[in-house]
Scaffold this motif. Sequence first.
Motif, PDB file in Angstrom:
ATOM      1  N   ASP A  93       0.857  -1.186   0.000  1.00 44.22           N
ATOM      2  CA  ASP A  93       0.000   0.000   0.000  1.00 44.22           C
ATOM      3  C   ASP A  93       0.896   1.240   0.000  1.00 44.22           C
ATOM      4  O   ASP A  93       1.579   1.523   0.994  1.00 44.22           O
ATOM      5  CB  ASP A  93      -0.907  -0.016   1.225  1.00 44.22           C
ATOM      6  N   LEU A  94       0.914   1.975  -1.105  1.00 42.55           N
ATOM      7  CA  LEU A  94       1.800   3.135  -1.221  1.00 42.55           C
ATOM      8  C   LEU A  94       1.409   4.258  -0.269  1.00 42.55           C
ATOM      9  O   LEU A  94       2.280   5.015   0.195  1.00 42.55           O
ATOM     10  CB  LEU A  94       1.793   3.638  -2.664  1.00 42.55           C
ATOM     11  N   ARG A  98       4.031   5.933   2.279  1.00 46.82           N
ATOM     12  CA  ARG A  98       4.294   7.374   2.343  1.00 46.82           C
ATOM     13  C   ARG A  98       4.021   7.920   3.742  1.00 46.82           C
ATOM     14  O   ARG A  98       4.762   8.767   4.245  1.00 46.82           O
ATOM     15  CB  ARG A  98       3.434   8.103   1.317  1.00 46.82           C
ATOM     16  N   LYS A  99       2.969   7.428   4.395  1.00 49.38           N
ATOM     17  CA  LYS A  99       2.664   7.886   5.743  1.00 49.38           C
ATOM     18  C   LYS A  99       3.787   7.523   6.710  1.00 49.38           C
ATOM     19  O   LYS A  99       4.215   8.362   7.536  1.00 49.38           O
ATOM     20  CB  LYS A  99       1.335   7.278   6.203  1.00 49.38           C
ATOM     21  N   LEU A 104       8.784   8.980   9.856  1.00 51.51           N
ATOM     22  CA  LEU A 104      10.092   8.504  10.312  1.00 51.51           C
ATOM     23  C   LEU A 104      11.246   9.233   9.623  1.00 51.51           C
ATOM     24  O   LEU A 104      11.926  10.052  10.239  1.00 51.51           O
ATOM     25  CB  LEU A 104      10.187   6.990  10.082  1.00 51.51           C
ATOM     26  N   LEU A 105      11.483   8.954   8.353  1.00 50.37           N
ATOM     27  CA  LEU A 105      12.664   9.462   7.661  1.00 50.37           C
ATOM     28  C   LEU A 105      12.383  10.672   6.769  1.00 50.37           C
ATOM     29  O   LEU A 105      13.322  11.328   6.330  1.00 50.37           O
ATOM     30  CB  LEU A 105      13.274   8.343   6.797  1.00 50.37           C
ATOM     31  N   TYR A 128      18.693  26.767  10.711  1.00 49.80           N
ATOM     32  CA  TYR A 128      18.108  25.660   9.950  1.00 49.80           C
ATOM     33  C   TYR A 128      17.021  25.040  10.810  1.00 49.80           C
ATOM     34  O   TYR A 128      16.894  25.319  12.007  1.00 49.80           O
ATOM     35  CB  TYR A 128      19.158  24.601   9.590  1.00 49.80           C
ATOM     36  N   PHE A 129      16.193  24.199  10.195  1.00 48.13           N
ATOM     37  CA  PHE A 129      15.172  23.485  10.951  1.00 48.13           C
ATOM     38  C   PHE A 129      14.831  22.196  10.214  1.00 48.13           C
ATOM     39  O   PHE A 129      15.084  22.053   9.018  1.00 48.13           O
ATOM     40  CB  PHE A 129      13.918  24.340  11.154  1.00 48.13           C
ATOM     41  N   THR A 130      14.261  21.264  10.940  1.00 51.44           N
ATOM     42  CA  THR A 130      13.808  20.002  10.381  1.00 51.44           C
ATOM     43  C   THR A 130      12.304  20.100  10.143  1.00 51.44           C
ATOM     44  O   THR A 130      11.554  20.324  11.105  1.00 51.44           O
ATOM     45  CB  THR A 130      14.123  18.836  11.320  1.00 51.44           C
ATOM     46  N   PRO A 131      11.840  19.955   8.914  1.00 50.29           N
ATOM     47  CA  PRO A 131      10.403  20.141   8.617  1.00 50.29           C
ATOM     48  C   PRO A 131       9.577  18.935   9.060  1.00 50.29           C
ATOM     49  O   PRO A 131       9.213  18.070   8.251  1.00 50.29           O
ATOM     50  CB  PRO A 131      10.388  20.328   7.099  1.00 50.29           C
ATOM     51  N   PHE A 132       9.264  18.873  10.362  1.00 50.44           N
ATOM     52  CA  PHE A 132       8.456  17.761  10.869  1.00 50.44           C
ATOM     53  C   PHE A 132       7.006  17.861  10.400  1.00 50.44           C
ATOM     54  O   PHE A 132       6.317  16.842  10.319  1.00 50.44           O
ATOM     55  CB  PHE A 132       8.505  17.740  12.398  1.00 50.44           C
ATOM     56  N   LEU A 133       6.532  19.064  10.079  1.00 47.15           N
ATOM     57  CA  LEU A 133       5.167  19.234   9.586  1.00 47.15           C
ATOM     58  C   LEU A 133       5.165  19.064   8.069  1.00 47.15           C
ATOM     59  O   LEU A 133       5.915  19.739   7.354  1.00 47.15           O
ATOM     60  CB  LEU A 133       4.623  20.613   9.960  1.00 47.15           C
ATOM     61  N   ASN A 134       4.337  18.164   7.579  1.00 48.70           N
ATOM     62  CA  ASN A 134       4.248  17.930   6.136  1.00 48.70           C
ATOM     63  C   ASN A 134       3.401  19.018   5.494  1.00 48.70           C
ATOM     64  O   ASN A 134       2.199  19.137   5.759  1.00 48.70           O
ATOM     65  CB  ASN A 134       3.634  16.551   5.864  1.00 48.70           C
TER      66      ASN A 134
END
Length: 392
Positions: A93-94, A98-99, A104-105, A128-134
């Motif tokens: 299940d794609l 993707r979810k 995770l990565l 800089y920042f890590t885009p945890f929000l999609n």
Amino acid sequence: MFSRGIRLVNNVQFQHLRLGHRMRGKPPIYSRTINERLDELNYKDELYTKRIDIGLPPTQPKLSREACLKHLKRIKTNTELEQLARHNKLEVDLDTVRKDWLELLGPQHKKRIAEHYGIFEHLYGEGYFTPFLNLEVLYDCYPDSYLPVFTGNVIKPLEASKQPIVNFESDNEALWTLALTNLDGHLKENDKEYVHWLVANIPGNHVEKGDTIVDYLRPFPLKGTGYHRYVFVIYKQNGKVTYEVPKVVASSSLDDRTFVTREWYKKYQDDITPAGLAFFQSDWDPTVKDFFHNTLNLKEPVYEYDFPAPYIRPQEWFPKKRPFNLYMDKYRDPKQINKEYLLRKLKTEDPFKMPPPPLKFPNAHPLPKSMPSWLKLHERKIRLKWGRVNDV
């Protein structure tokens, strides 16, 4: 005698110091020490070397190594999955893949890609920042389909001419700020940007209910400047924010859209925090010219690079180990050379007859013995369709 000997010794010492050692540069009493020189060579600007995380903390705990190994062992020991994969019957299940990737990565992968394109460096300098929000951005440019914005995909200006649809997960009580800037397109100052869209105080994920400070402006990358980076950043607000930014509408001039993200964020860093990121690249297409003439009422700037003429060394009386015809063609007009090849091709062409069949064994047909070696090589290349004959 004694005084003369002293003069002789002093003269020898002077010659030894000044002539025997040919000193270059400043004398040691005025020049820099080796430590000062090394500090100068190894100097690094803290603006680009000292990294500061300005984003949100991770929402989910990081999986331990033991948990990952346990999960892999459980999958590898599943004989049912192994049999399905061996017979090409294993369905995946794609959407679920993707979810899981986004949870995770995905944020780390987006961060690496953004660093590769220099997004953080040109937006925040050392930040800089890590885009945890999609952040999901979709352009409605085709009937019954949408063009998504990922991390660096190419979208033409015509495809991004309309305001996009923006989706992200959020609580109804949270407030957000959405900013779209062009990092490469300022016409007057290289170290500044153009803000193409700025919406503040977005309740939940309802972008249309936010306060539009800067109306949406389509991309307009200039001809000859390559790809431009257009960056969407979503900021989480601690509360309602009033930005001291003048209202910019669609009919405003480009000077009113001049923007510096680093200075703007530095001013409001206590009230907003970057959480999501999406960006695309865009290059020139014919609609940019119409946009400049009809919307901005300006002449379209066009950048072209004038390549210098190739250097050709002076002619020699006896050029050794160089084919005569190729050597002489360097000093002739290329248009005249192409004309000769074209006339030779058209000489045997007849619009009412089929072209003659090509030689089955081109090298087997003998050439006149009186023909020079350079001309024989020239004829063989034409028979085999090698080299310049294919340019016409």
